[in-house]
Motif scaffolding. Sequence first.
Motif: not given
Length: 165
Positions: A13-15, A161-165
Amino acid sequence: MSQIDLIMEPDSTEIDPIDRRILTRLQRDASIQNQQLASEIGLSPSPCHRRVRALEEAGIIRGYVALLDGASVGAGFLAYVEVRLERQALEFSERFEKAVLSRAEILECVRVTGDYDYLLKVATRDIEAFHRFLIDTLTRIKGIANTRTSIALNRVKETTALPIG
């Protein structure tokens, strides 16, 4: 678990930062070829392809779509409809949700808190088509107490687009 185990078998689950760059780039244009994606991300093609496949298999990437211009395909009128059910009972919500799933005009349906139970994003050709949808379809679903509609005048921001990070 030792530090080496954490490096060798990361939590699925870690990106990591590379996955974040891949996801950010794919959200801009998912039709990018793997060779180009790998070059932009700073990987060789094979590891890039493996990472994309792993993100797909983990369900992080759920699918790929073409984003269409609504007006060009006869669905340029956009409205948001708040729906209140007569009762907060399972049979009412199940009936409503089943009806919603069968209608192409309804782009999104979310259950919400507050004065209403659901919020719908609806796209039709024009206001007349929306009115027919509202009167002939939506308000005929058994168990709806009332609705309230807000009509989109213009789109200030529209993204998937989803915010990533």
